[in-house]
Design an enzyme around this catalytic site. Structure first.
Site, PDB file in Angstrom:
ATOM      1  N   HIS A  89     -13.580  -4.303  -3.670  1.00  0.00           N
ATOM      2  CA  HIS A  89     -13.391  -3.835  -2.296  1.00  0.00           C
ATOM      3  C   HIS A  89     -14.064  -2.472  -2.140  1.00  0.00           C
ATOM      4  O   HIS A  89     -13.734  -1.515  -2.825  1.00  0.00           O
ATOM      5  CB  HIS A  89     -11.892  -3.740  -2.044  1.00  0.00           C
ATOM      6  CG  HIS A  89     -11.513  -3.411  -0.641  1.00  0.00           C
ATOM      7  ND1 HIS A  89     -11.299  -2.127  -0.205  1.00  0.00           N
ATOM      8  CD2 HIS A  89     -11.313  -4.212   0.439  1.00  0.00           C
ATOM      9  CE1 HIS A  89     -10.966  -2.150   1.081  1.00  0.00           C
ATOM     10  NE2 HIS A  89     -10.967  -3.406   1.491  1.00  0.00           N
ATOM     11  N   GLY A  97      -2.749   0.375  -5.592  1.00  0.00           N
ATOM     12  CA  GLY A  97      -3.548  -0.838  -5.367  1.00  0.00           C
ATOM     13  C   GLY A  97      -4.769  -0.511  -4.530  1.00  0.00           C
ATOM     14  O   GLY A  97      -5.876  -0.950  -4.816  1.00  0.00           O
ATOM     15  N   HIS A  98      -4.569   0.273  -3.503  1.00  0.00           N
ATOM     16  CA  HIS A  98      -5.677   0.787  -2.676  1.00  0.00           C
ATOM     17  C   HIS A  98      -5.720   2.288  -2.909  1.00  0.00           C
ATOM     18  O   HIS A  98      -4.803   3.013  -2.540  1.00  0.00           O
ATOM     19  CB  HIS A  98      -5.436   0.463  -1.215  1.00  0.00           C
ATOM     20  CG  HIS A  98      -6.635   0.706  -0.336  1.00  0.00           C
ATOM     21  ND1 HIS A  98      -7.403   1.863  -0.405  1.00  0.00           N
ATOM     22  CD2 HIS A  98      -7.191  -0.060   0.641  1.00  0.00           C
ATOM     23  CE1 HIS A  98      -8.375   1.783   0.486  1.00  0.00           C
ATOM     24  NE2 HIS A  98      -8.278   0.635   1.127  1.00  0.00           N
ATOM     25  N   GLU A 150     -18.799  -2.204   6.049  1.00  0.00           N
ATOM     26  CA  GLU A 150     -17.677  -1.706   6.842  1.00  0.00           C
ATOM     27  C   GLU A 150     -17.845  -0.226   7.169  1.00  0.00           C
ATOM     28  O   GLU A 150     -18.278   0.564   6.338  1.00  0.00           O
ATOM     29  CB  GLU A 150     -16.386  -1.941   6.035  1.00  0.00           C
ATOM     30  CG  GLU A 150     -15.133  -1.565   6.779  1.00  0.00           C
ATOM     31  CD  GLU A 150     -13.872  -1.777   5.931  1.00  0.00           C
ATOM     32  OE1 GLU A 150     -13.919  -2.577   4.972  1.00  0.00           O
ATOM     33  OE2 GLU A 150     -12.863  -1.123   6.232  1.00  0.00           O
ATOM     34  N   HIS A 159       0.806  -1.226   0.000  1.00  0.00           N
ATOM     35  CA  HIS A 159       0.000   0.000   0.000  1.00  0.00           C
ATOM     36  C   HIS A 159       0.839   1.276   0.000  1.00  0.00           C
ATOM     37  O   HIS A 159       0.481   2.247   0.647  1.00  0.00           O
ATOM     38  CB  HIS A 159      -0.915  -0.008   1.223  1.00  0.00           C
ATOM     39  CG  HIS A 159      -2.039  -0.990   1.149  1.00  0.00           C
ATOM     40  ND1 HIS A 159      -1.881  -2.318   0.856  1.00  0.00           N
ATOM     41  CD2 HIS A 159      -3.375  -0.827   1.318  1.00  0.00           C
ATOM     42  CE1 HIS A 159      -3.047  -2.931   0.878  1.00  0.00           C
ATOM     43  NE2 HIS A 159      -3.973  -2.049   1.149  1.00  0.00           N
ATOM     44  N   GLU A 202     -14.330  -7.868   1.411  1.00  0.00           N
ATOM     45  CA  GLU A 202     -14.879  -6.617   1.993  1.00  0.00           C
ATOM     46  C   GLU A 202     -15.493  -5.801   0.863  1.00  0.00           C
ATOM     47  O   GLU A 202     -15.213  -4.606   0.706  1.00  0.00           O
ATOM     48  CB  GLU A 202     -13.784  -5.804   2.676  1.00  0.00           C
ATOM     49  CG  GLU A 202     -12.995  -6.602   3.716  1.00  0.00           C
ATOM     50  CD  GLU A 202     -11.949  -5.753   4.438  1.00  0.00           C
ATOM     51  OE1 GLU A 202     -11.249  -4.968   3.780  1.00  0.00           O
ATOM     52  OE2 GLU A 202     -11.838  -5.877   5.675  1.00  0.00           O
ATOM     53  N   CYS A 260      -8.227   0.206  10.407  1.00  0.00           N
ATOM     54  CA  CYS A 260      -8.555   1.306   9.506  1.00  0.00           C
ATOM     55  C   CYS A 260      -9.704   2.134  10.054  1.00  0.00           C
ATOM     56  O   CYS A 260      -9.727   3.356   9.928  1.00  0.00           O
ATOM     57  CB  CYS A 260      -8.893   0.778   8.118  1.00  0.00           C
ATOM     58  SG  CYS A 260     -10.143  -0.486   8.099  1.00  0.00           S
ATOM     59  N   CYS A 261     -10.692   1.475  10.673  1.00  0.00           N
ATOM     60  CA  CYS A 261     -11.938   2.181  10.978  1.00  0.00           C
ATOM     61  C   CYS A 261     -11.846   3.196  12.108  1.00  0.00           C
ATOM     62  O   CYS A 261     -12.292   4.333  11.941  1.00  0.00           O
ATOM     63  CB  CYS A 261     -13.049   1.176  11.238  1.00  0.00           C
ATOM     64  SG  CYS A 261     -13.374   0.108   9.817  1.00  0.00           S
ATOM     65  N   CYS A 300     -15.608   2.023   7.395  1.00  0.00           N
ATOM     66  CA  CYS A 300     -14.816   2.849   6.483  1.00  0.00           C
ATOM     67  C   CYS A 300     -15.507   3.020   5.135  1.00  0.00           C
ATOM     68  O   CYS A 300     -15.284   4.017   4.445  1.00  0.00           O
ATOM     69  CB  CYS A 300     -13.441   2.233   6.246  1.00  0.00           C
ATOM     70  SG  CYS A 300     -12.363   2.404   7.657  1.00  0.00           S
TER      71      CYS A 300
END
Lengths: 709, 709
Positions: free
Chosen positions: A269, A188-189, A337, A137, A321, A418-419, A339
């Site tokens: 995702h 990628g993200h 999720e 990432h 996800e 992450c959240c 996020c």
């Protein structure tokens, strides 16, 4: 929440998963100081069975030189510093600022001379950096670093971290592009796209915007970069993902299967997808490219028409996800999720900047008040990653693998955290979602009605809009305009009381209040009404004319209860209803209604078509719960919050006593199947609480969609 | 089916997964001949990512010396030879018998001198045999070998395979037990318990029964054998399953967490569990042990009251192919393995031998006519392993991982091919489930009503009961008693026409016909009625007296349609109904009703409490479907079968047209959520077909439980 999360980043929360985020920055800084980075060959960290999470063999004694956690662990800091920046902008706190400055010193010391800053490769071996954009990432870390740096700069005026972010962005800009000798890859993200747009706005440097445009347009171009990267890895290392003929869109998970202008279904995702769409919306707005504009409108429509939970949640499946297929919105298996709901707010806000339509505001509001808030306990100290619409604690007690992603109570922290910091940064910057200023500077939009004040330059005049609002519990409020720069970005301009401005104040007409019919509930106060014209367009009420200091707009949006049904293509919700009032989606909990909630049946006749049979009752919600395990999971402090609950006429289906498993075999028993007869029911009053408040009183069943008769 | 499966065992079915079963026996026989087994050190086969399935690197050229497939691959042969044995008993077929004899020669050639016979260890290294009873299936292979050998002996009188089975059982008997120097273990996958009881009955050798008793009683005794085995493996090899504190019953999957006399909940892998309970029932019956009798009664009750699908399926969860917790019976996520329904028939039959109660027969009949038959296409050439009660093909089209175990059409074969040959052996021996003779030889029980004849010695007299029955489509029939040994086990006794016998013919009074009230539908024909007394006990009608040659019992069980509801503790079925008629559970398919079956709502008022609104219509079901892929998966030959379908008054909820994903963003759209109003419905006639016949006409949606109003 912010001090709590700082302790989490430093692995100091007892019972919570360790972050190792600051550990990694310190290790990288120490390595930098010793010049040990040069020539270090890549050795991957030792992963545990949990996948990409590298953990120390002895958790009590992590090796000070090693990288731990996920490949994106640096972003825990970036999200935290972003929340700090927003917070300091409004609530000066010398101690917190000093802590943040110290943290920034550590992070900047970890940065390489060329600007690169991702501790995963710095600590594990730089020879492999940018060789696995798909799974590692680095560009995601860049994006979050920029977002954090911009917020801290805007909140404190301090530019050290912003400069570090620019240096990393400069390095990326010189390495990426379609020119000969550059990598024609992309994140990628996703997140760098929207972050770079923000960086360009703050610094005035077009090169950052150009990099964002490049990332948006290059993604999904043939030959697919990620496929080339995968094949190269297989060739070089003998392993790696190999796309096969059975998977028609192997890179759809990354939204990298085709150029975005050809995409019209939200796939893959969910957080990646919607972060990306938000970035595309930024670029579409600033380039006015019709193909990009068409793409984001179609992607929005697909989400809202086919892939959105009534809680504002998206990403229905745990597997990846990800967005599931159209109309696949299971309540109990849901992923939804936290996020991803945050990402939806990002996307909606950017669509509002393209074209103010109330639907964008409606969806943004739904996401914020329901799934985003559900992500956090009322005491701010525990979190949901996954937000299903139906939970039975027995799935957890029986370790039902189908529901292993579903937690029945909030967790203190996550290895993949992450959240929690994402909620922190959003809650601290929520004003940016409430208001936007049109490009020409003449129209100030109010999208969300929240008490507080916003300062800006409206038609060239510094103004403050002071909002008093009863949302989310009542639709009444007052927005007063003052000609003043007190809350303005440019305090040097001073107070210009007595001025007037010819400008527009635009107010969203919420769907829950009746949409455009709700315009009647908004009035310019007093004689000013004579100076102001009214126009409705796409769900916004535009109030235009000569505004003077002290003018006010009063509103009293009706906030009726709505009983909602779902499109019958959604398999699970046929025969079920849910209740919303204003922006709040409600839920039944076992605490109030007893468990076996499948047998709580809404009496739609008694409710009535206008929901006149439902009472909306203000009350004090009392949170507080013991932890369900020795780590204190699910523990919530005793806090009290004013809320509104709904009392809904319902029926309880009689449930016969269960036959005990160890009863004698000839004991009377309750059969599993029997001849149908209309179920024996008793009339009851179902008590529904706001969805976001569920699981604040310990474990119990929860349902948003109730059976109806 | 039998010739088809022989080709499958020899890897000769194009497009189907290879079995490698006969390959392994040939390899072991060759190795035996060369004496290469001695001193060979264990080397595990190379497993693929699919787990315990070892496949050749080049499927076209398997190594002739190597073991392939699952650890239990030998049982493919054993189940097949069992089916052959049953078949030859009734349908002599010299060609098939010659094929079987050749196969037996190969299998026997693979047996070691000490009697051991499991090609997995013979080929991979005997030094490790009996070191992993928990996961490797040596004693399971023993059990199936016995069952196959007994059936082949009974069908043909040939004892070669039976002797081989005895030699293997002798070797196991000398290695296992609580005595010093023996292994105090038991099978990881049960079946040997009931097989050994059968072997003892056929050979008259009590030692085999004693071994069965040992296996039943020793299982789950502290300290747990499997835990000791696991710990030893970890100590010796550094790997292995290590039970941890988070799993309170780590060996419940194997029903080995506590002694069976303490078990009252059916848990773990469903096939293992119910094979075990069947074995326990055998031992309980033959020892008359009250603790064991109590255990099997409680386990039965738990299954029937809390864990049984209306299709007779058990084992609700894919995770571990296992029983889920009480009342957890999801329709779409269901596992309901074909073999588990077969196991339930085994268990029910053995409970009937303990105590004739009609409930055992009712459940057995439900399992056989619904889930067992559903396991096979009407042409006998493709199979379901998993039998859900609700299927949407879109889950497969979208590769929905939540449903990756669910196939929407039947498969030609499986790498783990337990189900197809298990169906074969059961279908070929179904008469053993239809009739039992009481221990004293004076009462012949009819449990299932199937056309055909059964021969036995009743009250010392050879008789034949000739049954003409309209089941499962009509409840009418006639059972005629003839004094003859034509179908008798002892043909040497010859014909004894004219004799009389004082005996009892007992007939099950099916629950679907009204239970004990259905006794009125059973009459002794003619003047014989004067000689016969009638008594009802536990759901059986006992007709006792002097029976003479040619006496007959006529019956005409009412076969009304039943609309069934589920105990409201079952979360998914609240507000839903299913239809059964006689032993048949019905289902709606998209072929007849259109897809989006969630919107097909049964009109319970029009159906009526007595289901008088439902028509049961005899018709010719026409099967036939193209394959859904290049392997011909789901292909069914065009065959026609007389059946009964149900025409049920129903309502169709109107579904608005879907907005196309690539429609312009401002095109009219169908919203996902809207204000509740009673759904617009049209009256329709729902057509329900027998559940077992679903997916014989290609892919479509299917539902057993329908929404009801």
């Amino acid at each position: 929440m912010i001090p709590y999360q700082w302790r989490a980043l430093n692995d100091q929360v007892p019972g919570a998963d360790a972050s190792y985020c600051m550990h990694n920055f310190k290790a990288a800084a120490a390595q930098n100081a010793s010049k040990a980075t040069q020539g270090k060959r890549f050795v991957p960290p030792t992963y545990t069975f949990r996948g990409f999470n590298a953990l120390p063999e002895d958790p009590a004694h992590p090796d000070p030189d090693k990288f731990y956690g996920f490949v994106f662990q640096d972003t825990d800091f970036s999200k935290w510093i972003e929340a700090v920046g927003y917070s300091l902008a409004h609530h000066p706190d010398a101690e917190l600022e000093a802590t943040a400055d110290d943290a920034i010193d550590i992070v900047c010391a970890a940065q390489l001379d060329n600007g690169y800053l991702d501790t995963y490769y710095i600590l594990n071996g730089m020879d492999r950096h940018f060789t696995n954009l798909k799974d590692h990432h680095e560009l995601y870390c860049l994006g979050h670093l920029i977002e954090g740096a911009v917020a801290y700069y805007q909140g404190t005026g301090k530019s050290k971290l912003l400069k570090a972010a620019c240096r990393f962005a400069d390095y990326v800009a010189c390495r990426f592009g379609t020119e000969e000798g550059k990598l024609d890859g992309y994140p990628g993200h996703e997140i760098a796209e929207m972050a770079l747009v923000k960086l360009a706005e703050v610094t005035g440097e077009k090169k950052y915007f150009d990099l964002a445009v490049y990332f948006v347009r290059q993604r999904g171009q043939e030959p697919l970069y990620f496929e080339r990267e995968d094949r190269a890895r297989v060739a070089a290392e003998g392993w790696g993902y190999q796309p096969n003929a059975n998977d028609p869109k192997p890179y759809a998970y990354y939204q990298a299967h085709e150029p975005v202008i050809n995409q019209h279904e939200a796939v893959g995702h969910a957080v990646r997808a919607v972060y990306f769409y938000a970035g595309v919306a930024d670029v579409a707005r600033l380039t006015d490219d019709p193909d990009l504009l068409s793409a984001v409108r179609k992607l929005w429509r697909n989400i809202v028409d086919k892939k959105l939970y009534i809680t504002g949640g998206i990403g229905a499946t745990r597997h990846g996800e990800a967005f599931s297929y159209d109309y696949d919105l299971p309540n109990d298996l849901a992923y939804s999720e936290t996020c991803a709901a945050i990402a939806l707010a990002f996307f909606a806000r950017r669509m509002l900047e393209i074209e103010p339509k109330s639907e964008y505001g409606d969806v943004m509001e739904t996401a914020l008040y329901n799934t985003v808030l559900s992500g956090m306990a009322l005491d701010g100290k525990s979190f949901f990653y996954v937000n299903p619409l139906e939970v039975r604690p027995e799935t957890a007690h029986h370790r039902d693998e189908n529901f292993s992603h579903v937690k029945t109570v909030r967790q203190k922290w996550f290895g993949c955290a992450c959240c929690p910091p994402n909620i922190a940064r959003l809650v601290e910057s929520v004003q940016e979602y409430a208001y936007t200023l049109a490009d020409d500077g003449n129209t100030l939009f109010t999208h969300l009605y929240m008490s507080g004040s916003v300062g800006c330059e409206l038609a060239g005049v510094p103004v403050t809009l002071s909002m008093e609002a009863g949302l989310p519990w009542s639709g009444a409020g007052r927005a007063a305009l003052h000609f003043s720069s007190e809350s303005c970005d440019k305090p040097e301009q001073g107070r210009i009381a007595g001025d007037a401005a010819t400008a527009t104040l635009a107010f969203r007409l919420p769907a829950w209040a009746g949409g455009e019919e709700a315009a009647a509930a908004v009035k310019v106060d007093g004689e000013a009404a004579n100076r102001i014209t009214r126009e409705i367009h796409e769900g916004y009420l535009y109030l235009t004319g000569e505004w003077r200091d002290g003018d006010a707009v009063v509103f009293d949006f009706p906030m009726p209860v709505h009983m909602v049904a779902t499109n019958p293509r959604v398999c699970e919700n046929v025969g079920k209803v849910a209740f919303v009032r204003g922006p709040i989606t409600f839920a039944a909990e076992g605490h109030d209604n007893g468990d076996l909630l499948q047998n709580l049946v809404v009496d739609t006749t008694a409710v009535g078509a206008d929901c006149s049979g439902v009472k909306a009752v203000p009350f004090d919600f009392v949170a507080g719960a013991k932890g369900v395990d020795e780590r204190g999971t699910g523990e919530v402090e005793a806090v009290t919050r004013p809320m509104v609950k709904l009392e809904v006429p319902a029926l309880r289906v009689a449930v016969e006593r269960e036959t005990a498993d160890d009863a004698p075999a000839d004991a009377p028993r309750t059969p599993l199947y029997s001849a149908y007869k209309p179920a024996a029911v008793t009339s009851v009053t179902a008590t529904l609480i706001p969805y976001f408040a569920w699981a604040n009183r310990g474990e119990s069943e929860m349902r948003v969609w109730l059976n109806a008769r």
